[in-house]
Motif scaffolding. Structure first.
Motif, short mmCIF file in Angstrom:
data_model
loop_
_atom_site.label_atom_id
_atom_site.label_comp_id
_atom_site.label_asym_id
_atom_site.label_seq_id
_atom_site.Cartn_x
_atom_site.Cartn_y
_atom_site.Cartn_z
N THR A 1 0.89 -1.03 -0.05
CA THR A 1 0.08 0.02 0.12
C THR A 1 1.01 1.27 -0.03
N VAL A 2 0.48 2.26 -0.83
CA VAL A 2 1.26 3.45 -0.88
C VAL A 2 0.54 4.65 -0.43
N LEU A 3 1.17 5.62 0.35
CA LEU A 3 0.48 6.92 0.52
C LEU A 3 1.36 7.88 0.13
N ILE A 4 0.57 8.69 -1.06
CA ILE A 4 1.25 9.84 -1.62
C ILE A 4 0.84 11.30 -1.03
N TYR B 1 -1.32 4.23 9.62
CA TYR B 1 -0.08 3.26 9.79
C TYR B 1 -0.26 1.98 8.52
N ARG B 2 -1.38 1.96 8.35
CA ARG B 2 -1.52 0.55 7.48
C ARG B 2 -1.48 1.39 5.86
N LEU B 3 -1.65 2.47 5.77
CA LEU B 3 -1.83 3.04 4.48
C LEU B 3 -0.36 3.49 4.19
N ASN B 4 0.41 3.93 5.49
CA ASN B 4 1.72 4.65 5.09
C ASN B 4 2.80 3.55 5.16
N THR B 5 2.61 2.53 4.53
CA THR B 5 3.56 1.28 4.37
C THR B 5 4.75 1.88 3.46
N VAL B 6 4.39 2.60 2.27
CA VAL B 6 5.48 3.27 1.48
C VAL B 6 5.12 4.50 1.37
N PRO B 7 5.68 5.64 1.71
CA PRO B 7 5.29 6.88 1.71
C PRO B 7 6.01 7.70 0.42
N ILE B 8 5.26 8.40 -0.27
CA ILE B 8 6.00 9.21 -1.39
C ILE B 8 5.46 10.61 -1.48
N ALA B 9 6.44 11.39 -1.16
CA ALA B 9 6.37 12.96 -1.07
C ALA B 9 6.51 13.52 -2.30
N VAL B 10 5.35 14.17 -3.03
CA VAL B 10 5.55 14.89 -4.21
C VAL B 10 5.86 16.14 -3.96
N PRO B 11 6.98 16.56 -4.59
CA PRO B 11 7.33 18.25 -4.02
C PRO B 11 6.38 19.32 -4.71
N PRO B 12 6.36 20.42 -4.18
CA PRO B 12 5.46 21.41 -4.55
C PRO B 12 6.10 22.09 -5.79
N LEU B 13 5.62 22.69 -6.60
CA LEU B 13 6.18 23.34 -7.69
C LEU B 13 7.03 24.39 -7.38
N ARG B 14 6.87 25.08 -6.26
CA ARG B 14 8.02 26.11 -5.87
C ARG B 14 9.18 25.65 -5.58
N GLU B 15 9.35 24.29 -5.29
CA GLU B 15 10.59 23.68 -4.73
C GLU B 15 11.34 23.23 -6.20
N ARG B 16 10.76 23.34 -7.23
CA ARG B 16 11.32 22.47 -8.36
C ARG B 16 11.95 23.50 -9.30
N GLY B 17 12.20 24.71 -8.87
CA GLY B 17 13.39 25.71 -9.67
C GLY B 17 13.12 25.81 -11.12
N SER B 18 13.93 25.47 -12.03
CA SER B 18 13.82 25.33 -13.50
C SER B 18 12.83 24.81 -13.92
N ASP B 19 12.48 23.63 -13.27
CA ASP B 19 11.13 22.81 -13.85
C ASP B 19 9.88 23.76 -14.20
N ILE B 20 9.72 24.79 -13.54
CA ILE B 20 8.80 25.79 -13.71
C ILE B 20 9.02 26.51 -15.07
N VAL C 1 -4.53 -0.87 -3.10
CA VAL C 1 -4.69 0.48 -2.67
C VAL C 1 -3.72 1.65 -2.80
N VAL C 2 -3.89 2.73 -3.35
CA VAL C 2 -2.99 3.81 -3.35
C VAL C 2 -3.41 4.89 -3.01
N ALA C 3 -3.20 5.60 -1.92
CA ALA C 3 -4.06 6.67 -1.39
C ALA C 3 -3.26 8.08 -1.58
N ALA C 4 -3.89 9.21 -1.45
CA ALA C 4 -3.12 10.58 -1.55
C ALA C 4 -3.82 11.30 -0.56
#
Length: 443
Positions: A39-42, A175-194, A152-155
């Motif tokens: 299970t993944v929590l995004i 804790y059951r959902l948060n088996t593997v957490p993935i943190a998607v960075p906000p746009l303001r932290e992606r520099g030249s990607d903008i 189940v993939v939750a966000a």
């Protein structure tokens, strides 16, 4: 970490634009966990692209030929969400004129993406926990237990630890959902990607309507990158399309004077202000909030440690001959405990049963003593007692635990403070201050 060409091929396949380290790190986790059934929590802000990660995980998994359903938990009324997810039988409520399959039944063998999981009602959370733990559910109005094989993939864009503390989200489900957490960075932290995303959106829009794509001056590009983008990628796309349709006929590069008209509250929303924060000693509220999050995590980790310790003590008491081996295997859990301390005796109402296997003594020979040696304790009662006993029995200090968490986060991120701060849920500024406070040596 996977090689850059492999990550880039995934970006091309799923339309992911950007090369920010935080984005690549999140993609790498998604690629590694896709091959499993975990299970993944995004987590991430609204509009940052969390659903794209759920599709990556599904399409790179063994379930890729099975169904994929994305559900916004916040968009389904509380009175009907159980029926939507688990189905219902005819006559179970007014309007139930026929049997109906729920999403967990329809998606059998596939993946279900539960967006805005924090908006799910408490009662539905209990039903979801049963699906995650036992792979079974019951339709509304029925008593028949049905099986389902669904990943189940939750966000969420909400701090679930805070929601747990306020009683709005089940701790066991978190804790059951948060088996593997993935943190998607906000746009303001992606520099030249903008800038890359802006050019992608304007070019796509221009090709669709057969007009010339707009360009930015260097100063306008810097202004765009410095903007805070509270709406993230969704907001950037909206701004890019506005500029493209309204400014394309001018056929000149977009200047800062023109661009600022399309950036709401630019003066108070630039990223420089966000990063710098308020002057030292001013009592920054956001920083205090981040520290409170870290404290919550420490308390939860301490609670888990106490639970593990109690289970190990039961093993030792149940099998005295091998107790020392068990302690050696799990010696990390006992660090910081007073060497002269001793384990307390079992509670007076603990039920003792005659041993089914006699303990080995006297050079491995069975003892003739028939004194009861196995303690039978319900695991459910054990968990319930943790909250009351942790405050009395826990000898580890919060500061020591906080220091250990920071050291582990730095080790896992290879000494990179940015990723360590993201894993801890605090700002880089707070992490830097904590490193100085605890005199932590960085590799």
């Amino acid at each position: 970490m996977l090689a850059n060409p492999e990550i880039q091929s995934i970006k091309n396949r799923f339309g992911i634009i950007g090369n920010a380290p935080a984005l690549n790190y999140a993609l790498n986790i998604a690629l590694q966990v896709a091959a499993t059934d975990l299970t993944v929590l995004i987590t991430g802000e609204s509009g940052s692209g969390k659903e794209s990660f759920s599709k990556i995980i599904h399409n790179l998994s063994s379930r890729k030929h099975g169904p994929f359903i994305a559900i916004n938990c916040g968009a389904i009324p509380e009175g009907t969400i159980d029926s939507e997810l688990f189905g219902h039988v005819k006559g179970s409520f007014t309007g139930a004129i026929d049997d109906r399959k729920g999403y967990f039944e329809i998606t059998n063998g596939g993946t279900i993406f539960l967006d805005e999981i924090a908006e799910m009602p408490i009662g539905t959370q209990a039903r979801l926990l049963r699906v995650l733990e036992n792979k079974e559910f019951i339709r509304v109005g029925s008593s028949k237990v049905q099986k389902t094989d669904v990943r189940v993939v939750a966000a969420t864009n909400v701090n679930l630890i805070d929601a747990v503390q306020r009683g709005r989200f089940r701790e066991d489900l978190y804790y059951r959902l948060n088996t593997v957490p993935i943190a998607v960075p906000p746009l303001r932290e992606r520099g030249s990607d903008i800038d890359m995303l802006f050019r992608k959106f304007t070019t796509d829009f221009a090709e669709r309507y057969r007009i010339t794509p707009v360009t930015l001056t260097t100063e306008a590009r810097d202004m765009l990158i410095s903007y805070n983008f509270p709406g993230n990628i969704r907001q950037l796309k909206n701004i890019a399309e506005q500029i493209q349709i309204l400014e394309a006929e001018n056929k000149v590069p977009i200047t800062p004077q023109t661009l600022v008209k399309y950036l709401p509250n630019y003066a108070s929303s630039t990223r420089s202000m966000t990063l710098l924060g308020s002057p030292a000693g001013s009592g920054n509220g956001a920083e205090s909030f981040n520290e409170r999050e870290l404290l919550y995590k420490i308390l939860f980790d301490m609670r888990r440690d106490v639970n593990d310790l109690k289970k190990l003590v039961l093993k030792v008491l149940n099998n005295e001959a091998y107790g020392s081996d068990i302690l050696r295997e799990h010696d990390g859990l006992f660090s910081g405990i007073d060497a002269e301390g001793s384990f307390t005796k079992p509670h007076s109402d603990t039920k003792l049963l005659p041993s089914q296997h006699q303990p080995l003594v006297n050079n491995g020979q069975p003892s003739s003593n028939t004194t009861p040696s196995i303690i039978q304790i319900s695991p459910y009662d054990e968990v319930e007692d943790i909250a009351h006993e942790a405050a009395e029995d826990e000898s580890l200090s919060l500061e020591q635990k906080e220091k250990e968490m920071i050291i582990k986060a730095l080790q896992r991120s290879n000494g990179k403070r940015k990723y360590a701060a993201q894993a801890l849920g605090i700002s880089e500024r707070t992490l830097y201050r904590k490193i100085k406070q605890y005199d932590i040596e960085e590799e």
